[in-house]
Design an enzyme around this catalytic site. Sequence first.
Site, PDB file in Angstrom:
ATOM      1  N   ASN A   1     -11.285 -45.560 -63.991  1.00  0.00           N
ATOM      2  CA  ASN A   1     -12.278 -45.415 -65.068  1.00  0.00           C
ATOM      3  C   ASN A   1     -13.066 -44.116 -64.952  1.00  0.00           C
ATOM      4  O   ASN A   1     -13.645 -43.832 -63.899  1.00  0.00           O
ATOM      5  CB  ASN A   1     -13.268 -46.587 -65.056  1.00  0.00           C
ATOM      6  CG  ASN A   1     -12.595 -47.890 -65.417  1.00  0.00           C
ATOM      7  OD1 ASN A   1     -11.733 -48.369 -64.673  1.00  0.00           O
ATOM      8  ND2 ASN A   1     -12.960 -48.463 -66.540  1.00  0.00           N
TER       9      ASN A   1
ATOM     10  N   ARG B   1     -14.510 -48.548 -75.080  1.00  0.00           N
ATOM     11  CA  ARG B   1     -14.643 -48.893 -73.662  1.00  0.00           C
ATOM     12  C   ARG B   1     -16.107 -49.136 -73.300  1.00  0.00           C
ATOM     13  O   ARG B   1     -17.020 -48.838 -74.074  1.00  0.00           O
ATOM     14  CB  ARG B   1     -14.020 -47.811 -72.788  1.00  0.00           C
ATOM     15  CG  ARG B   1     -12.520 -48.043 -72.677  1.00  0.00           C
ATOM     16  CD  ARG B   1     -11.822 -46.999 -71.882  1.00  0.00           C
ATOM     17  NE  ARG B   1     -11.691 -45.789 -72.670  1.00  0.00           N
ATOM     18  CZ  ARG B   1     -10.903 -44.778 -72.332  1.00  0.00           C
ATOM     19  NH1 ARG B   1     -10.179 -44.842 -71.256  1.00  0.00           N
ATOM     20  NH2 ARG B   1     -10.823 -43.717 -73.095  1.00  0.00           N
TER      21      ARG B   1
ATOM     22  N   VAL C   1     -18.424 -47.877 -71.178  1.00  0.00           N
ATOM     23  CA  VAL C   1     -19.475 -46.846 -71.132  1.00  0.00           C
ATOM     24  C   VAL C   1     -19.858 -46.383 -72.545  1.00  0.00           C
ATOM     25  O   VAL C   1     -21.044 -46.431 -72.903  1.00  0.00           O
ATOM     26  CB  VAL C   1     -19.089 -45.672 -70.195  1.00  0.00           C
ATOM     27  CG1 VAL C   1     -20.079 -44.527 -70.336  1.00  0.00           C
ATOM     28  CG2 VAL C   1     -19.022 -46.151 -68.746  1.00  0.00           C
TER      29      VAL C   1
ATOM     30  N   GLY D   1     -19.584 -60.855 -67.311  1.00  0.00           N
ATOM     31  CA  GLY D   1     -20.093 -59.581 -66.775  1.00  0.00           C
ATOM     32  C   GLY D   1     -19.934 -59.434 -65.276  1.00  0.00           C
ATOM     33  O   GLY D   1     -20.398 -58.456 -64.699  1.00  0.00           O
TER      34      GLY D   1
ATOM     35  N   TYR E   1       0.477 -50.347 -72.438  1.00  0.00           N
ATOM     36  CA  TYR E   1      -0.036 -49.202 -71.662  1.00  0.00           C
ATOM     37  C   TYR E   1       0.457 -49.274 -70.223  1.00  0.00           C
ATOM     38  O   TYR E   1       1.024 -48.324 -69.692  1.00  0.00           O
ATOM     39  CB  TYR E   1      -1.561 -49.244 -71.715  1.00  0.00           C
ATOM     40  CG  TYR E   1      -2.274 -48.085 -71.070  1.00  0.00           C
ATOM     41  CD1 TYR E   1      -2.094 -46.779 -71.522  1.00  0.00           C
ATOM     42  CD2 TYR E   1      -3.165 -48.294 -70.017  1.00  0.00           C
ATOM     43  CE1 TYR E   1      -2.786 -45.716 -70.941  1.00  0.00           C
ATOM     44  CE2 TYR E   1      -3.860 -47.241 -69.442  1.00  0.00           C
ATOM     45  CZ  TYR E   1      -3.665 -45.951 -69.904  1.00  0.00           C
ATOM     46  OH  TYR E   1      -4.353 -44.911 -69.320  1.00  0.00           O
ATOM     47  N   ASP E   2       0.258 -50.448 -69.604  1.00  0.00           N
ATOM     48  CA  ASP E   2       0.572 -50.587 -68.181  1.00  0.00           C
ATOM     49  C   ASP E   2       2.050 -50.327 -67.905  1.00  0.00           C
ATOM     50  O   ASP E   2       2.413 -49.587 -66.990  1.00  0.00           O
ATOM     51  CB  ASP E   2       0.233 -52.002 -67.679  1.00  0.00           C
ATOM     52  CG  ASP E   2      -1.226 -52.375 -67.888  1.00  0.00           C
ATOM     53  OD1 ASP E   2      -1.945 -51.600 -68.553  1.00  0.00           O
ATOM     54  OD2 ASP E   2      -1.644 -53.444 -67.414  1.00  0.00           O
ATOM     55  N   GLU E   3       2.905 -50.950 -68.708  1.00  0.00           N
ATOM     56  CA  GLU E   3       4.347 -50.814 -68.445  1.00  0.00           C
ATOM     57  C   GLU E   3       4.849 -49.431 -68.828  1.00  0.00           C
ATOM     58  O   GLU E   3       5.772 -48.912 -68.200  1.00  0.00           O
ATOM     59  CB  GLU E   3       5.139 -51.901 -69.169  1.00  0.00           C
ATOM     60  CG  GLU E   3       4.811 -53.315 -68.701  1.00  0.00           C
ATOM     61  CD  GLU E   3       5.259 -53.631 -67.268  1.00  0.00           C
ATOM     62  OE1 GLU E   3       5.577 -52.723 -66.478  1.00  0.00           O
ATOM     63  OE2 GLU E   3       5.290 -54.832 -66.927  1.00  0.00           O
TER      64      GLU E   3
ATOM     65  N   THR F   1     -15.608 -56.227 -62.205  1.00  0.00           N
ATOM     66  CA  THR F   1     -16.091 -54.945 -61.663  1.00  0.00           C
ATOM     67  C   THR F   1     -15.201 -53.779 -62.087  1.00  0.00           C
ATOM     68  O   THR F   1     -14.019 -53.957 -62.400  1.00  0.00           O
ATOM     69  CB  THR F   1     -16.132 -54.960 -60.120  1.00  0.00           C
ATOM     70  OG1 THR F   1     -14.789 -55.009 -59.621  1.00  0.00           O
ATOM     71  CG2 THR F   1     -16.944 -56.134 -59.598  1.00  0.00           C
TER      72      THR F   1
HETATM   73  N1  UDP Z   1     -16.385 -54.451 -71.621  1.00  0.00           N
HETATM   74  C1  UDP Z   1     -17.525 -55.135 -72.013  1.00  0.00           C
HETATM   75  N2  UDP Z   1     -18.102 -54.770 -73.197  1.00  0.00           N
HETATM   76  C2  UDP Z   1     -17.656 -53.779 -73.979  1.00  0.00           C
HETATM   77  C3  UDP Z   1     -16.500 -53.060 -73.569  1.00  0.00           C
HETATM   78  C4  UDP Z   1     -15.893 -53.435 -72.366  1.00  0.00           C
HETATM   79  O1  UDP Z   1     -17.992 -56.036 -71.327  1.00  0.00           O
HETATM   80  O2  UDP Z   1     -18.261 -53.528 -75.038  1.00  0.00           O
HETATM   81  C5  UDP Z   1     -15.751 -54.840 -70.351  1.00  0.00           C
HETATM   82  C6  UDP Z   1     -14.246 -55.094 -70.453  1.00  0.00           C
HETATM   83  O3  UDP Z   1     -13.984 -56.435 -70.820  1.00  0.00           O
HETATM   84  C7  UDP Z   1     -13.793 -54.787 -69.031  1.00  0.00           C
HETATM   85  C8  UDP Z   1     -14.781 -53.725 -68.558  1.00  0.00           C
HETATM   86  O4  UDP Z   1     -15.904 -53.789 -69.445  1.00  0.00           O
HETATM   87  O5  UDP Z   1     -13.902 -55.923 -68.224  1.00  0.00           O
HETATM   88  C9  UDP Z   1     -14.245 -52.306 -68.596  1.00  0.00           C
HETATM   89  O6  UDP Z   1     -13.654 -52.166 -69.844  1.00  0.00           O
HETATM   90  P1  UDP Z   1     -13.178 -50.789 -70.452  1.00  0.00           P
HETATM   91  O7  UDP Z   1     -12.816 -51.070 -71.867  1.00  0.00           O
HETATM   92  O8  UDP Z   1     -14.205 -49.749 -70.198  1.00  0.00           O
HETATM   93  O9  UDP Z   1     -11.847 -50.341 -69.680  1.00  0.00           O
HETATM   94  P2  UDP Z   1     -10.858 -51.012 -68.603  1.00  0.00           P
HETATM   95  O10 UDP Z   1     -11.477 -50.703 -67.302  1.00  0.00           O
HETATM   96  O11 UDP Z   1     -10.785 -52.503 -68.829  1.00  0.00           O
HETATM   97  O12 UDP Z   1      -9.577 -50.323 -68.844  1.00  0.00           O
END
Ligand code: UDP
Length: 318
Positions: free
Chosen positions: A179, A191, A193, A212, A150-152, A215
């Site tokens: 996000n 993801r 949320v 956790g 995705y990033d590249e 951020t």
């Molecule tokens: N994450 C989590 N539990 C989940 C899904 C995601 O703790 O069920 C964490 C994930 O490891 C990341 C952050 O929440 O550190 C945000 O993840 P997300 O998948 O929403 O998207 P990202 O910001 O990493 O692209």
Amino acid sequence: MRILLTGGAGFIGSHFCDRLIDEGHEVLVYDNLITGSRENIAHLSNHDSFTFIEHDVTEFIKVEGKLDAVLHFASPASPNPNSPYGYPQLPIQTLKVGAHGTHNTLGVARAHRARYLLTSTSEVYGDPLEHPQKEEYWGNVDPIGLRSVYDEAKRFAEAMTMAYHRTYGINTRIARIFNTYGPRMRLDDGRAVPNFLCQALTGQPVTIYGDGSQTRSFCYIDDMVEGLYRLLMADGDVHLPVNIGNPVEMSITELAEVIGRVTGRSIEMQYLADQRGPSDPQRRQPDISRAKAWLDWEPKVPLEAGLKPTVEDFKARL
Ligand code: UDP
């Protein structure tokens, strides 16, 4: 304007489509539906100004008639390898839509002398060594990590967009989306949320990857659409990338707590150390000075306010 929008059946794409139609534009959506969904655009299907074409934009795109703008939104976008919609499960498609999809859509913009908007991502900054992230920061990306597809691809897409601007004078714009959340996100998108909302609403423990403390900064979809629309419509020299996101930063544990409050459920947090990948950024927060200066834009919807309609939408679909 007559506008081609790729990825218009996706989460952000479909909301953007609603905005374009509301503003009186004519919209042609191209989407291959590998992560997008027909339900997201079903309410537009009989609208005179709306056309849906099921097409993979990594293949040649032919558009008859005039076009005023080409917007390339199509891409898988969830980093979660456990979700069927995560880009780790769709690595080749993700690379191709960022590379060939961007090349094809830029070609369409060139052929029609249309303006062009690329939706890029905060992932171009990788696991950032500068905080908050300004557009001038070049990023810290592992070129072969799990997120690299995705990033590249998005970094290539930005380079390609600037090359078309510099070489052919195409009127391009690049949004770096941070996000974003809101109604229509896939329940099993993977993801944070959507996972936390589904878990809280069904009485499951909330899965926190790692400790956790990492951020993120969460932007409500209406704010995102407003920022993107302003960027699309802006006049003048707006060709360099613009961060669009909410600068209010919080830890993932704090996000889980807010989701507990908004859903009114008592939640149990389950910490899963081994679910957190090595390229998962530790901190992410947009510097939005450029968006403020160029677009007079900043987010208006606080997290709890944006989560309320999101919770209602999730409840209706669960
Ligand atoms: N994450 C989590 N539990 C989940 C899904 C995601 O703790 O069920 C964490 C994930 O490891 C990341 C952050 O929440 O550190 C945000 O993840 P997300 O998948 O929403 O998207 P990202 O910001 O990493 O692209």
